[in-house]
Design an enzyme around this catalytic site. Structure first.
Site, PDB file in Angstrom:
ATOM      1  CE1 TYR A 209      -2.782  -2.988   1.601  1.00 21.53           C
ATOM      2  CE2 TYR A 209      -4.104  -1.996   1.152  1.00 21.53           C
ATOM      3  CZ  TYR A 209      -3.983  -2.531   1.441  1.00 21.53           C
ATOM      4  OH  TYR A 209      -4.888  -3.554   1.550  1.00 21.53           O
ATOM      5  CE  LYS A 305     -11.250  -4.834   8.360  1.00 19.87           C
ATOM      6  NZ  LYS A 305     -10.583  -5.797   7.453  1.00 19.87           N
ATOM      7  CE1 TYR A 393      -5.305  -4.537   4.958  1.00 19.36           C
ATOM      8  CE2 TYR A 393      -4.110  -6.305   4.814  1.00 19.36           C
ATOM      9  CZ  TYR A 393      -4.935  -5.918   4.061  1.00 19.36           C
ATOM     10  OH  TYR A 393      -5.078  -5.994   2.913  1.00 19.36           O
TER      11      TYR A 393
HETATM   12  P1  RFL Z   1     -22.690  -8.521  -4.482  1.00 18.17           P
HETATM   13  O1  RFL Z   1     -21.331  -8.812  -4.668  1.00 18.17           O
HETATM   14  O2  RFL Z   1     -22.526  -7.359  -5.797  1.00 18.17           O
HETATM   15  O3  RFL Z   1     -24.010  -9.507  -4.981  1.00 18.17           O
HETATM   16  C1  RFL Z   1     -25.211  -8.860  -5.254  1.00 18.17           C
HETATM   17  C2  RFL Z   1     -26.172  -9.798  -6.102  1.00 18.17           C
HETATM   18  O4  RFL Z   1     -27.156  -9.738  -6.227  1.00 18.17           O
HETATM   19  C3  RFL Z   1     -27.121  -9.940  -7.569  1.00 18.17           C
HETATM   20  N1  RFL Z   1     -28.651  -8.398  -7.708  1.00 18.17           N
HETATM   21  C4  RFL Z   1     -29.844  -8.802  -8.353  1.00 18.17           C
HETATM   22  N2  RFL Z   1     -30.233 -10.193  -8.132  1.00 18.17           N
HETATM   23  C5  RFL Z   1     -31.915  -9.863  -8.383  1.00 18.17           C
HETATM   24  N3  RFL Z   1     -32.731  -9.286  -9.034  1.00 18.17           N
HETATM   25  C6  RFL Z   1     -31.947  -7.915  -8.953  1.00 18.17           C
HETATM   26  N4  RFL Z   1     -32.813  -6.885  -9.270  1.00 18.17           N
HETATM   27  C7  RFL Z   1     -30.573  -7.803  -8.429  1.00 18.17           C
HETATM   28  N5  RFL Z   1     -29.697  -6.193  -8.371  1.00 18.17           N
HETATM   29  C8  RFL Z   1     -29.040  -7.059  -8.026  1.00 18.17           C
HETATM   30  C9  RFL Z   1     -25.941  -8.948  -8.653  1.00 18.17           C
HETATM   31  O5  RFL Z   1     -25.938  -9.799  -9.160  1.00 18.17           O
HETATM   32  C10 RFL Z   1     -25.025  -9.659  -7.361  1.00 18.17           C
HETATM   33  O6  RFL Z   1     -24.708 -10.498  -8.176  1.00 18.17           O
HETATM   34  O7  RFL Z   1     -23.152  -7.621  -2.910  1.00 18.17           O
HETATM   35  P2  RFL Z   1     -22.333  -9.103  -1.362  1.00 18.17           P
HETATM   36  O8  RFL Z   1     -22.827 -10.432  -1.948  1.00 18.17           O
HETATM   37  O9  RFL Z   1     -23.355  -7.832  -0.719  1.00 18.17           O
HETATM   38  O10 RFL Z   1     -21.242  -8.797  -1.437  1.00 18.17           O
HETATM   39  C11 RFL Z   1     -20.356  -7.797  -1.485  1.00 18.17           C
HETATM   40  C12 RFL Z   1     -18.942  -8.037  -1.648  1.00 18.17           C
HETATM   41  O11 RFL Z   1     -18.803  -7.494  -3.491  1.00 18.17           O
HETATM   42  C13 RFL Z   1     -18.210  -6.197  -1.722  1.00 18.17           C
HETATM   43  O12 RFL Z   1     -18.119  -5.351  -1.249  1.00 18.17           O
HETATM   44  C14 RFL Z   1     -17.081  -6.593  -2.305  1.00 18.17           C
HETATM   45  O13 RFL Z   1     -16.650  -7.158  -3.338  1.00 18.17           O
HETATM   46  C15 RFL Z   1     -15.358  -5.253  -1.916  1.00 18.17           C
HETATM   47  N6  RFL Z   1     -14.631  -5.680  -1.954  1.00 18.17           N
HETATM   48  C16 RFL Z   1     -13.577  -6.452  -1.512  1.00 18.17           C
HETATM   49  N7  RFL Z   1     -14.162  -6.544  -0.226  1.00 18.17           N
HETATM   50  C17 RFL Z   1     -13.194  -7.630   0.504  1.00 18.17           C
HETATM   51  O14 RFL Z   1     -13.870  -8.055   1.333  1.00 18.17           O
HETATM   52  N8  RFL Z   1     -11.965  -7.400   0.204  1.00 18.17           N
HETATM   53  C18 RFL Z   1     -11.449  -6.470  -0.733  1.00 18.17           C
HETATM   54  O15 RFL Z   1     -10.401  -6.952  -1.293  1.00 18.17           O
HETATM   55  C19 RFL Z   1     -12.216  -6.174  -1.666  1.00 18.17           C
HETATM   56  N9  RFL Z   1     -11.665  -5.477  -2.697  1.00 18.17           N
HETATM   57  C20 RFL Z   1     -13.914  -4.945  -3.533  1.00 18.17           C
HETATM   58  C21 RFL Z   1     -12.376  -5.071  -3.117  1.00 18.17           C
HETATM   59  C22 RFL Z   1     -14.516  -4.325  -4.289  1.00 18.17           C
HETATM   60  C23 RFL Z   1     -14.998  -3.649  -5.018  1.00 18.17           C
HETATM   61  N10 RFL Z   1     -15.268  -2.943  -6.612  1.00 18.17           N
HETATM   62  C24 RFL Z   1     -14.860  -3.824  -8.065  1.00 18.17           C
HETATM   63  C25 RFL Z   1     -16.079  -2.516  -6.072  1.00 18.17           C
HETATM   64  C26 RFL Z   1     -11.744  -4.051  -4.565  1.00 18.17           C
HETATM   65  C27 RFL Z   1     -12.679  -4.159  -5.639  1.00 18.17           C
HETATM   66  C28 RFL Z   1     -11.982  -3.233  -6.683  1.00 18.17           C
HETATM   67  C1  PHB Z   2      -7.551  -7.461  -4.074  1.00 24.55           C
HETATM   68  O1  PHB Z   2      -6.925  -7.748  -4.585  1.00 24.55           O
HETATM   69  O2  PHB Z   2      -8.532  -7.020  -5.685  1.00 24.55           O
HETATM   70  C2  PHB Z   2      -7.626  -5.886  -3.296  1.00 24.55           C
HETATM   71  C3  PHB Z   2      -6.398  -6.600  -2.240  1.00 24.55           C
HETATM   72  C4  PHB Z   2      -5.927  -4.851  -1.753  1.00 24.55           C
HETATM   73  C5  PHB Z   2      -7.714  -4.267  -0.784  1.00 24.55           C
HETATM   74  C6  PHB Z   2      -8.061  -4.170  -2.121  1.00 24.55           C
HETATM   75  C7  PHB Z   2      -8.277  -5.080  -2.725  1.00 24.55           C
HETATM   76  O3  PHB Z   2      -7.525  -3.327  -0.424  1.00 24.55           O
END
Ligand code: RFL
Ligand code: PHB
Length: 399
Positions: A209, A305, A393
């Protein structure tokens, strides 16, 4: 899979993201039936690139549930992270600071693949590609979800005891809570992340980071052949403005510390820009509708998170539902919001803190920049401050 007319279920789950899929597995372990309604195809949910880091108890949970084989084989287990600022690198040994807990990097879409495959093998019902999902009668004892199984098919209905809104930030479930009954708290940040996947060997044994005068950068990994990297950018920027050469040049400048360590480049095969926000909706329940995961709260990704919080919510919900079905007690269901929100606000604080400490806010004064550097300097020289960061973390304890 096609759902026959007249079918009912105990728990209708909207969304097959981490929240919905973990919930279906956790309920199944307690003998509770569910149906997941997902608007996207299986290939789409298994191909969406998002999170990377799992908290230690999520890894334990996947192993307990018999879902951890590939995670233990293909996941990356690091003892800490590196913080880079002021042209110097500082290792934070999370394992040593937390009594042996590790940083696990295993991509969210791999978790999704494992959970979908295991659920379908168990005979679980996941309907992909549904449309027009609408949650109804959440104030009554007999709620139902309306939906179409195919875009030109008829509107159908799934009666149930409870609805779990696991449909992410843009899904319909949160909106089904009357506006007068919910309060939403939010911050949007004046920066975003440009994320890439590159075909290259790992450059470094753990995540880096970096706080740099040109902006934040993060080096993560996916496999021995694929690396994940992010740079801070303007959230309104067009990805077309970022050639691969420009991305690599920024990454070299922000991540290299002058010690001779260099970043290994490779072909970029995926890139995109995301905005960042902090958001919480209170309460997370209305009648027989419970919202979980990104449907209820968003954190900026700097604290890693979001996925972990989604799993924490549905673990609490599955326990409450199990108690309800086995003893008739609603105490767990009544305590759902308070139990989840206590953890959520701590994760919100931690994610906001990591984000503000590590990014350069385009509007911030030179004074504020110096404060962030002083904070980082204090952090890496104070065992107490490093222990506080490490504890958050790797994941606060989950009783
Ligand atoms: P999701 O994953 O958005 O899933 C929601 C699902 O609901 C569907 N949906 C519907 N289905 C039926 N009818 C409708 N009208 C609907 N509307 C939506 C969608 O198609 C989808 O399949 O929510 P969920 O399950 O709450 O999970 C949350 C996580 O996906 C999210 O918090 C993480 O990706 C965040 N995040 C990270 N979290 C971590 O714990 N560790 C990480 O390292 C981390 N890195 C990240 C991240 C998110 C990122 N982005 C792209 C926002 C890194 C990035 C870049
Ligand atoms: C990832 O690998 O996508 C990643 C790792 C650490 C973070 C966010 C995303 O804080």
């Amino acid at each position: 899979m096609y759902l026959a007319k007249g079918v009912r279920t105990q728990v209708a789950i909207v969304g097959a993201g981490p929240a919905g899929l973990f919930l279906a597995h956790l309920l199944h372990r307690q003998g509770i039936e569910s149906v997941i309604l997902e608007q996207r195809s299986r290939a789409e949910i298994e191909g969406t690139i998002r999170a990377g880091v799992l908290e230690h108890w999520v890894v334990d949970l996947m192993n307990d549930m018999g879902l951890g084989d590939r995670l233990m084989r293909e996941g990356h287990f690091h003892s800490g992270i590196t913080l880079r600022f002021g042209r110097r690198s500082h290792h934070i040994d999370m394992s040593e600071l937390t009594g042996g807990k590790r940083v696990t990097v295993y991509a969210q879409h791999e978790v999704i693949r494992d959970l979908v495959a295991a659920r379908l093998e168990d005979g679980g019902r996941i309907l992909f590609g549904v449309s027009d999902v609408d949650v109804r009668d959440i104030d009554c004892a007999a709620p139902r979800v309306l939906f179409r199984q195919s875009p030109d098919g008829p509107m159908e209905e799934l009666p149930c005891d409870f609805i779990a809104g696991c449909d992410g930030f843009h899904g319909p479930s949160r909106q089904a809570i009357p506006a007068a009954c919910r309060r939403e708290y939010q911050i949007t940040y004046p920066f975003g992340w440009l994320g890439i996947l590159a075909e290259a060997p790992p450059s470094h044994p753990e995540l880096i980071y970096a706080n740099h005068e040109r902006g934040f950068a993060l080096l993560s990994t996916r496999s021995p052949e694929v690396q994940r990297l992010y740079i801070q950018c303007d959230p309104r920027d067009d990805i077309a403005n970022w050639s691969d050469d420009r991305i690599w040049s920024e990454l070299h400048r922000r991540l290299e510390d002058g010690s001779g360590w260099t970043l290994t480049e490779g072909p970029v095969f995926q890139k995109g820009i995301i905005g960042m926000r902090s958001f919480v909706c209170e309460p997370m329940r209305h009648g027989r509708l419970f919202i979980a995961g990104d449907a209820a709260h968003i954190v900026p990704p700097t604290g890693a998170k979001g996925l972990n919080l989604a799993v924490a919510d549905v673990l609490v919900l599955s326990r409450a539902m199990a108690a309800y079905y086995s003893t008739g007690s609603s105490d767990g269901l009544d305590g759902y919001c308070a139990t989840c929100l206590a953890r959520i606000w701590k994760a919100e604080r931690f994610s906001w803190h990591m984000t503000t400490m590590l990014h350069r806010n385009p509007g911030e004064s030179a004074f504020e920049q110096r404060l962030h550097l002083a904070e980082l300097d204090h952090l890496v020289h104070s065992r107490a401050a490093m222990a506080a960061l490490a504890e958050n973390y790797v994941g606060l304890p989950m009783e």
